[in-house]
Write a protein that holds these residues in place. Sequence first.
Motif, PDB file in Angstrom:
ATOM      1  N   ARG A 230     -41.199 -24.280  -9.553  1.00 42.91           N
ATOM      2  CA  ARG A 230     -40.497 -23.468  -8.528  1.00 42.91           C
ATOM      3  C   ARG A 230     -40.534 -24.396  -7.287  1.00 42.91           C
ATOM      4  NH1 ARG A 230     -42.253 -17.864  -5.529  1.00 42.91           N
ATOM      5  NH2 ARG A 230     -40.616 -17.536  -4.141  1.00 42.91           N
ATOM      6  N   GLY A 231     -39.664 -24.605  -6.457  1.00 47.92           N
ATOM      7  CA  GLY A 231     -40.005 -25.188  -5.298  1.00 47.92           C
ATOM      8  C   GLY A 231     -41.063 -24.643  -4.184  1.00 47.92           C
ATOM      9  N   ALA A 232     -41.426 -25.005  -3.145  1.00 50.67           N
ATOM     10  CA  ALA A 232     -42.399 -24.711  -2.247  1.00 50.67           C
ATOM     11  C   ALA A 232     -41.702 -23.570  -1.559  1.00 50.67           C
ATOM     12  CB  ALA A 232     -42.839 -25.601  -1.263  1.00 50.67           C
ATOM     13  N   PRO A 233     -42.435 -22.133  -1.482  1.00 54.82           N
ATOM     14  CA  PRO A 233     -41.856 -21.120  -0.896  1.00 54.82           C
ATOM     15  C   PRO A 233     -41.285 -21.406   0.480  1.00 54.82           C
ATOM     16  CG  PRO A 233     -44.186 -20.787  -1.463  1.00 54.82           C
ATOM     17  CD  PRO A 233     -43.867 -22.161  -1.692  1.00 54.82           C
ATOM     18  N   GLY A 234     -40.317 -20.710   0.969  1.00 58.42           N
ATOM     19  CA  GLY A 234     -39.605 -20.929   2.116  1.00 58.42           C
ATOM     20  C   GLY A 234     -40.486 -20.348   3.280  1.00 58.42           C
ATOM     21  N   VAL A 235     -40.083 -20.088   4.409  1.00 61.86           N
ATOM     22  CA  VAL A 235     -40.718 -19.464   5.620  1.00 61.86           C
ATOM     23  C   VAL A 235     -40.802 -18.024   5.210  1.00 61.86           C
ATOM     24  CG1 VAL A 235     -40.720 -18.855   7.816  1.00 61.86           C
ATOM     25  CG2 VAL A 235     -39.835 -21.197   7.109  1.00 61.86           C
ATOM     26  N   SER A 236     -42.141 -17.729   5.676  1.00 58.62           N
ATOM     27  CA  SER A 236     -42.541 -16.328   5.419  1.00 58.62           C
ATOM     28  C   SER A 236     -43.074 -15.470   6.546  1.00 58.62           C
ATOM     29  CB  SER A 236     -43.334 -16.045   4.340  1.00 58.62           C
ATOM     30  OG  SER A 236     -42.921 -16.379   3.142  1.00 58.62           O
ATOM     31  N   ILE A 237     -42.774 -14.272   6.741  1.00 57.82           N
ATOM     32  CA  ILE A 237     -43.416 -13.692   7.848  1.00 57.82           C
ATOM     33  C   ILE A 237     -44.552 -12.555   7.440  1.00 57.82           C
ATOM     34  CG2 ILE A 237     -42.819 -11.925   9.841  1.00 57.82           C
ATOM     35  CD1 ILE A 237     -40.037 -12.878  10.066  1.00 57.82           C
ATOM     36  N   LEU A 238     -45.665 -12.979   7.671  1.00 60.96           N
ATOM     37  CA  LEU A 238     -46.984 -12.350   7.116  1.00 60.96           C
ATOM     38  C   LEU A 238     -47.452 -11.451   8.260  1.00 60.96           C
ATOM     39  CD1 LEU A 238     -48.212 -15.392   5.407  1.00 60.96           C
ATOM     40  CD2 LEU A 238     -46.876 -13.987   4.219  1.00 60.96           C
ATOM     41  N   SER A 239     -48.253 -10.510   7.603  1.00 62.34           N
ATOM     42  CA  SER A 239     -48.811  -9.495   8.593  1.00 62.34           C
ATOM     43  C   SER A 239     -50.176  -9.178   8.117  1.00 62.34           C
ATOM     44  CB  SER A 239     -48.042  -8.446   8.916  1.00 62.34           C
ATOM     45  OG  SER A 239     -47.707  -7.488   8.000  1.00 62.34           O
ATOM     46  N   GLY A 240     -51.268  -8.655   8.882  1.00 58.84           N
ATOM     47  CA  GLY A 240     -52.314  -7.896   8.571  1.00 58.84           C
ATOM     48  C   GLY A 240     -53.276  -7.633   9.703  1.00 58.84           C
ATOM     49  N   ASP A 262     -51.625  -9.949  18.106  1.00 61.06           N
ATOM     50  CA  ASP A 262     -51.668 -11.498  18.117  1.00 61.06           C
ATOM     51  C   ASP A 262     -50.513 -12.059  17.360  1.00 61.06           C
ATOM     52  OD1 ASP A 262     -53.492 -11.437  19.887  1.00 61.06           O
ATOM     53  OD2 ASP A 262     -55.224 -12.057  18.464  1.00 61.06           O
ATOM     54  N   PHE A 263     -49.886 -13.219  17.839  1.00 57.39           N
ATOM     55  CA  PHE A 263     -48.625 -13.494  17.065  1.00 57.39           C
ATOM     56  C   PHE A 263     -49.025 -15.166  16.765  1.00 57.39           C
ATOM     57  CE2 PHE A 263     -44.284 -15.237  16.649  1.00 57.39           C
ATOM     58  CZ  PHE A 263     -43.968 -14.330  15.698  1.00 57.39           C
ATOM     59  N   TYR A 264     -49.222 -15.413  15.485  1.00 54.38           N
ATOM     60  CA  TYR A 264     -49.429 -17.000  15.000  1.00 54.38           C
ATOM     61  C   TYR A 264     -48.096 -17.649  14.400  1.00 54.38           C
ATOM     62  CZ  TYR A 264     -54.153 -15.375  15.720  1.00 54.38           C
ATOM     63  OH  TYR A 264     -55.438 -14.985  16.193  1.00 54.38           O
ATOM     64  N   GLY A 265     -48.289 -19.076  14.805  1.00 56.12           N
ATOM     65  CA  GLY A 265     -47.242 -19.820  14.032  1.00 56.12           C
ATOM     66  C   GLY A 265     -46.236 -20.429  15.118  1.00 56.12           C
ATOM     67  N   PRO A 266     -45.251 -21.160  14.225  1.00 54.56           N
ATOM     68  CA  PRO A 266     -45.322 -21.566  12.677  1.00 54.56           C
ATOM     69  C   PRO A 266     -46.568 -22.141  12.260  1.00 54.56           C
ATOM     70  CG  PRO A 266     -43.251 -21.929  13.625  1.00 54.56           C
ATOM     71  CD  PRO A 266     -44.168 -21.739  14.819  1.00 54.56           C
ATOM     72  N   LYS A 267     -46.966 -21.844  11.034  1.00 57.17           N
ATOM     73  CA  LYS A 267     -48.219 -22.899  10.450  1.00 57.17           C
ATOM     74  C   LYS A 267     -47.772 -24.100  10.457  1.00 57.17           C
ATOM     75  CE  LYS A 267     -51.790 -22.501   7.092  1.00 57.17           C
ATOM     76  NZ  LYS A 267     -52.244 -21.905   5.801  1.00 57.17           N
ATOM     77  N   ALA A 268     -48.549 -25.123  10.714  1.00 51.91           N
ATOM     78  CA  ALA A 268     -48.493 -26.660  10.835  1.00 51.91           C
ATOM     79  C   ALA A 268     -49.563 -27.371  10.119  1.00 51.91           C
ATOM     80  CB  ALA A 268     -47.838 -27.194  12.242  1.00 51.91           C
ATOM     81  N   GLY A 269     -49.437 -28.331   9.383  1.00 49.09           N
ATOM     82  CA  GLY A 269     -50.558 -29.121   8.815  1.00 49.09           C
ATOM     83  C   GLY A 269     -51.606 -28.384   8.397  1.00 49.09           C
ATOM     84  N   GLY A 270     -51.433 -27.234   7.799  1.00 45.29           N
ATOM     85  CA  GLY A 270     -52.344 -26.153   7.272  1.00 45.29           C
ATOM     86  C   GLY A 270     -53.208 -25.436   8.060  1.00 45.29           C
ATOM     87  N   ALA A 271     -52.796 -25.427   9.394  1.00 42.88           N
ATOM     88  CA  ALA A 271     -53.457 -24.680  10.363  1.00 42.88           C
ATOM     89  C   ALA A 271     -52.657 -23.901  11.060  1.00 42.88           C
ATOM     90  CB  ALA A 271     -54.380 -25.474  11.417  1.00 42.88           C
ATOM     91  N   TRP A 272     -53.174 -22.461  11.412  1.00 44.41           N
ATOM     92  CA  TRP A 272     -52.426 -21.444  12.202  1.00 44.41           C
ATOM     93  C   TRP A 272     -52.389 -21.678  13.660  1.00 44.41           C
ATOM     94  CZ3 TRP A 272     -48.997 -18.541  10.004  1.00 44.41           C
ATOM     95  CH2 TRP A 272     -49.029 -17.927   8.722  1.00 44.41           C
TER      96      TRP A 272
END
Length: 479
Positions: A230-240, A262-272
């Motif tokens: 399966r291709g890499a997942p598309g953009v997701s909106i996560l919460s917690g 707090d609102f993070y992203g978009p995640k880039a280079g593996g970092a939030w």
Amino acid sequence: MSLTTTQFANDYVNALVAQGVTLSNATAFKTTFANQLTAWLGGEDAIPADLAYRLTEALARINAETASRLDWLTGTTTGGPNSDGYYAATAPDGSIFLFPCLAKILAATAKGDPAGVAFTFVTGVTDADPGAGGLKLNNATPASATQVFIDNIAIGGAGVTTWLDSFDDVPGAYRGLLQIRSATTEAFLILMVNGSVVDGSGYRKVPVSWLSGTGGFGAGERLAVNFIARGAPGVSILSGSGAPAAGLGFDGDIYLNLATGDFYGPKAGGAWGSPVLATGLNALVSAAATSATNAASSATAAAGSATAAGTSATNAATSATNAGASATAAASSASAASTSATNAAGSASAAAASATSALGAPGTNATSTTSLTVGTGSRTLTIQTGKAFSVGQAVVIASTASPLNQMSGLITAHNSTTGALTVNVLAINGSGTFAAWTVSLTALAAVALTTASITDYASDQTARQAADQEFAVAIALCF
């Protein structure tokens, strides 16, 4: 851009379903998600424009990638932008390339000896090593199979352990497509790998679910096996609750901390990275909560002051009645006049106590060292910061040294940060210029609101002064 929490919740859940996410009750999930967003926004249903833009953009990317995958899965050998069975696909880095659809792949492998890793079909269904070069299902009916048992060695002796273990490298409910095709007939199986590959010691257990197929395989039948990840997942909106963990999500994902806003992203280079909207939103929520608390405190203090003022008014009326009776009795008895004077002193003490009680409300009484002259009209003075006065409240500004010199009116402006307070004075008592004042709430009814009321007040004061003079003369005649 106008976007409500209900609209966004509907769009978000619909995007999840389009990607293959199974929800037991999508309607309830939408309602719960919308309520959480509304609570996070301080009770507001409308999402701020900048946040709405980012969320809508993310959903558009999700929907676009979902549509791209569906085109690939359901496309025909003569479909696609060039009518050749190739469809556009988006890589994780955003680049777009053409990839043969499932029908195109099947058509290509159906010609001649199919390409793939070669295995021999074993008819047993028990969970055991099918032997070198062997493959078997855990159910005699292929459509009911939930596991495929594949030996770690293919026909010809090549080890394929690493390849088999790669079937679950992509996270999610669906890891990829497992294609098993007969090398001698048109029989084939297309299964969805739906979980983690399990090491069976010499063989691998691959969890699957049925997608399609044309029949079963015979004992010893030569097979060609292919796996399409399966291709890499598309953009997701996560919460917690709390900041996102470093390993959560993929590049391009967005994360919302429901505990703090707090609102993070978009995640880039593996970092939030740092939250991008937390400061503004949290400040709005904090300011709204503070305002609500201050308003409640002001209302409580105003109610207390009104009660105290009402008591003072009742005491004053009683004092006036006693004074009238004393004036009548003074004509015939100096003793009665003395008693009346004593009663008047007691009433004055009660009024002073009521005034002291009104001044005791910590948020709605203050002092000032601003020099002012007693008079009507707009008066501005500086009081302590952090007070809870509100525009429209009625206050009395009394000289701290001689409280009978005072001004009463309505607040027209107040800055709790600087302490600046502006009052439209409608009624006065006494005169003079003073540099020490005490400011406190008073009953609204105690402040003249019109020019006619101010005139009536002045006339009443003149009448009272005349009555006081007559009373003093009567006392003097008694002696």
